[in-house]
Structures are given as structure tokens and as C-alpha cells.
Design a protein around this motif. Structure first.
Motif, PDB file in Angstrom:
ATOM      1  N   MET A 142       0.832  -1.189   0.000  1.00 45.21           N
ATOM      2  CA  MET A 142       0.000   0.000   0.000  1.00 45.21           C
ATOM      3  C   MET A 142       0.880   1.258   0.000  1.00 45.21           C
ATOM      4  SD  MET A 142      -3.076   0.794  -0.084  1.00 45.21           S
ATOM      5  CE  MET A 142      -4.363   1.816   0.419  1.00 45.21           C
ATOM      6  N   ARG A 143       1.921   1.209   0.800  1.00 45.33           N
ATOM      7  CA  ARG A 143       2.824   2.355   0.878  1.00 45.33           C
ATOM      8  C   ARG A 143       3.525   2.572  -0.463  1.00 45.33           C
ATOM      9  NH1 ARG A 143       6.676   4.368   5.472  1.00 45.33           N
ATOM     10  NH2 ARG A 143       8.093   5.579   4.213  1.00 45.33           N
ATOM     11  N   ARG A 144       3.814   1.506  -1.143  1.00 40.07           N
ATOM     12  CA  ARG A 144       4.482   1.589  -2.442  1.00 40.07           C
ATOM     13  C   ARG A 144       3.578   2.289  -3.473  1.00 40.07           C
ATOM     14  NH1 ARG A 144       9.584   1.029  -3.783  1.00 40.07           N
ATOM     15  NH2 ARG A 144      10.072  -0.583  -5.268  1.00 40.07           N
ATOM     16  N   ARG A 145       2.290   2.009  -3.406  1.00 40.30           N
ATOM     17  CA  ARG A 145       1.336   2.653  -4.312  1.00 40.30           C
ATOM     18  C   ARG A 145       1.294   4.160  -4.089  1.00 40.30           C
ATOM     19  NH1 ARG A 145      -4.090  -0.921  -4.463  1.00 40.30           N
ATOM     20  NH2 ARG A 145      -3.287  -2.520  -5.830  1.00 40.30           N
ATOM     21  N   TRP A 146       1.266   4.566  -2.827  1.00 38.26           N
ATOM     22  CA  TRP A 146       1.235   6.002  -2.515  1.00 38.26           C
ATOM     23  C   TRP A 146       2.499   6.693  -3.012  1.00 38.26           C
ATOM     24  CZ3 TRP A 146      -2.773   8.835  -1.494  1.00 38.26           C
ATOM     25  CH2 TRP A 146      -3.898   8.243  -0.948  1.00 38.26           C
ATOM     26  N   GLN A 147       3.627   6.040  -2.843  1.00 39.18           N
ATOM     27  CA  GLN A 147       4.880   6.624  -3.319  1.00 39.18           C
ATOM     28  C   GLN A 147       4.855   6.777  -4.838  1.00 39.18           C
ATOM     29  OE1 GLN A 147       7.791   3.931  -1.751  1.00 39.18           O
ATOM     30  NE2 GLN A 147       8.040   5.103   0.157  1.00 39.18           N
ATOM     31  N   LEU A 148       4.398   5.755  -5.527  1.00 42.54           N
ATOM     32  CA  LEU A 148       4.304   5.814  -6.977  1.00 42.54           C
ATOM     33  C   LEU A 148       3.327   6.909  -7.414  1.00 42.54           C
ATOM     34  CD1 LEU A 148       5.096   4.659  -9.700  1.00 42.54           C
ATOM     35  CD2 LEU A 148       3.264   2.980  -9.442  1.00 42.54           C
ATOM     36  N   MET A 149       2.210   7.014  -6.712  1.00 41.08           N
ATOM     37  CA  MET A 149       1.234   8.044  -7.046  1.00 41.08           C
ATOM     38  C   MET A 149       1.843   9.445  -6.882  1.00 41.08           C
ATOM     39  SD  MET A 149      -2.529   8.822  -5.507  1.00 41.08           S
ATOM     40  CE  MET A 149      -1.914   9.643  -4.058  1.00 41.08           C
ATOM     41  N   TRP A 150       2.564   9.687  -5.804  1.00 45.34           N
ATOM     42  CA  TRP A 150       3.165  10.997  -5.577  1.00 45.34           C
ATOM     43  C   TRP A 150       4.232  11.306  -6.621  1.00 45.34           C
ATOM     44  CZ3 TRP A 150       1.114  14.850  -3.362  1.00 45.34           C
ATOM     45  CH2 TRP A 150       0.216  14.660  -2.329  1.00 45.34           C
ATOM     46  N   VAL A 151       4.980  10.308  -7.019  1.00 49.40           N
ATOM     47  CA  VAL A 151       5.979  10.525  -8.072  1.00 49.40           C
ATOM     48  C   VAL A 151       5.288  10.934  -9.365  1.00 49.40           C
ATOM     49  CG1 VAL A 151       7.663   9.352  -9.541  1.00 49.40           C
ATOM     50  CG2 VAL A 151       7.745   9.043  -7.064  1.00 49.40           C
ATOM     51  N   LEU A 152       4.212  10.257  -9.694  1.00 51.61           N
ATOM     52  CA  LEU A 152       3.471  10.599 -10.910  1.00 51.61           C
ATOM     53  C   LEU A 152       2.852  11.990 -10.816  1.00 51.61           C
ATOM     54  CD1 LEU A 152       1.734   7.216 -11.761  1.00 51.61           C
ATOM     55  CD2 LEU A 152       3.658   8.297 -12.924  1.00 51.61           C
ATOM     56  N   VAL A 153       2.292  12.324  -9.672  1.00 48.58           N
ATOM     57  CA  VAL A 153       1.696  13.649  -9.480  1.00 48.58           C
ATOM     58  C   VAL A 153       2.749  14.739  -9.629  1.00 48.58           C
ATOM     59  CG1 VAL A 153       0.645  15.168  -7.750  1.00 48.58           C
ATOM     60  CG2 VAL A 153      -0.266  12.880  -8.123  1.00 48.58           C
ATOM     61  N   LEU A 154       3.932  14.484  -9.102  1.00 47.73           N
ATOM     62  CA  LEU A 154       4.994  15.483  -9.193  1.00 47.73           C
ATOM     63  C   LEU A 154       5.582  15.574 -10.601  1.00 47.73           C
ATOM     64  CD1 LEU A 154       6.798  14.878  -5.788  1.00 47.73           C
ATOM     65  CD2 LEU A 154       5.310  16.772  -6.414  1.00 47.73           C
ATOM     66  N   LEU A 155       5.519  14.510 -11.363  1.00 50.24           N
ATOM     67  CA  LEU A 155       6.073  14.514 -12.715  1.00 50.24           C
ATOM     68  C   LEU A 155       5.111  15.069 -13.762  1.00 50.24           C
ATOM     69  CD1 LEU A 155       8.046  11.177 -12.953  1.00 50.24           C
ATOM     70  CD2 LEU A 155       8.939  13.488 -12.811  1.00 50.24           C
ATOM     71  N   LEU A 156       3.829  15.056 -13.504  1.00 43.49           N
ATOM     72  CA  LEU A 156       2.853  15.512 -14.487  1.00 43.49           C
ATOM     73  C   LEU A 156       3.085  16.953 -14.954  1.00 43.49           C
ATOM     74  CD1 LEU A 156      -0.493  13.846 -13.415  1.00 43.49           C
ATOM     75  CD2 LEU A 156       0.853  13.417 -15.458  1.00 43.49           C
ATOM     76  N   PRO A 157       3.300  17.914 -14.059  1.00 41.86           N
ATOM     77  CA  PRO A 157       3.564  19.275 -14.552  1.00 41.86           C
ATOM     78  C   PRO A 157       4.827  19.355 -15.400  1.00 41.86           C
ATOM     79  CG  PRO A 157       3.028  19.329 -12.219  1.00 41.86           C
ATOM     80  CD  PRO A 157       3.182  17.895 -12.604  1.00 41.86           C
TER      81      PRO A 157
END
Length: 157
Positions: A1-16
Motif C-alpha cells: 500500500m505504501r508503495r502505491r502512494w509513493q508511486l502516485m506521488w511521483v506521478l503527481v509530481l512529474l505531471l507538470p
């Protein structure tokens, strides 16, 4: 579960960053017949404004419409149109906004004289405020003692 959140935050930060990384490239770069045509084109494109970017010249903009307009300008030049004719064609389609130096007429007088009018109005307001403040502070003629007392009460120091 923690791995998913980390991946999500990386994607959110990379989108802009991905959104800004997509530069528009001109699929067909300009091909000029000679140096005189290139010089004329660059001078003309420098005098015209990108209708999307608003503060970039047609020569500096990477917007898709700027690319289309550059090709259109070159096509008009090759049809034998003079620089004023090319500008008039673009003004007829997009309005005076497309020119970096709009012509002086009844539609654009505010554009030319507006800043001076705003500056003049601001100067008049400043002069009136300073005069009123100095009159009240000095207790000049026409000022009642109540008005002077009200100014003293407004003072915080």
C-alpha cells in the motif's frame, strides 16, 4: 500500500514537468528562396504579435497558430504582397491586436493615450491628497477645530 502512494506521488509530481516538456516543433521549417526573402520575413514576423501568446512576436512563438501564421505570411509574401498588404490582411482577420505597433485611429486612441491619461489622473489624485493632508495638518483657513481634532484622533502615534 505504501508503495502505491509513493508511486502516485511521483506521478503527481512529474505531471507538470511532462506538460511543460512538450514543446511544439514546426513540422516543416521555413525554406527561403534567398537571403533577402529571409530577412524580409524575419523583419515582418518580428513586427507581428502571436494571437495566442499575446506578448510574443510571431517569430518568437512556438504556438501552433504562430506556425500557421508564419507559413501564411511567407505564402502572402510569395504572392507578391508588400509588407503593408500582409499586415492589412492579418489585421482584417485578427484585428489591430496582431500588430505590435497599432495604427492611430479612433479605435486605438485609448491604447495610445490611455497610459498618459491614467498617469495624469493619478498625479491629480496625489496632488489633491497631499494638499488636503497638508491643509488639515497645518490647520489652514476654512478648517474647523473639529476637523483638526478628528485628524489628530486618526493618528496612531
Amino acid at each position: 500500500m505504501r508503495r502505491r502512494w509513493q508511486l502516485m506521488w511521483v506521478l503527481v509530481l512529474l505531471l507538470p514537468a511532462l506538460a511543460f516538456a512538450q514543446a511544439v516543433r514546426d513540422p516543416s521549417p521555413m525554406q527561403f528562396t534567398d537571403q533577402a526573402e529571409a530577412d524580409r520575413f524575419h523583419d515582418l514576423a518580428g513586427e507581428l504579435r502571436c494571437v495566442k501568446c499575446q506578448n510574443q512576436s510571431l517569430a518568437d512563438s512556438n504556438a501552433a497558430i504562430a506556425q500557421d501564421l508564419r507559413h501564411e505570411v511567407l505564402a502572402l509574401m510569395r504572392q507578391g504582397k508588400s509588407n503593408p498588404e500582409v499586415k492589412e490582411y492579418l489585421v482584417a482577420r485578427y484585428g489591430e491586436f496582431v500588430l505590435y505597433r497599432p495604427r492611430m485611429d479612433t479605435k486605438t486612441w485609448l491604447l495610445w493615450f490611455g497610459p498618459a491619461l491614467v498617469l495624469l489622473a493619478g498625479a491629480i489624485v496625489v496632488v489633491n491628497v497631499v494638499r488636503r493632508h497638508s491643509r488639515l495638518a497645518a490647520g489652514g483657513p476654512g478648517d474647523s477645530p473639529k476637523a483638526t481634532a478628528a485628524v489628530d484622533e486618526d493618528q496612531e502615534w
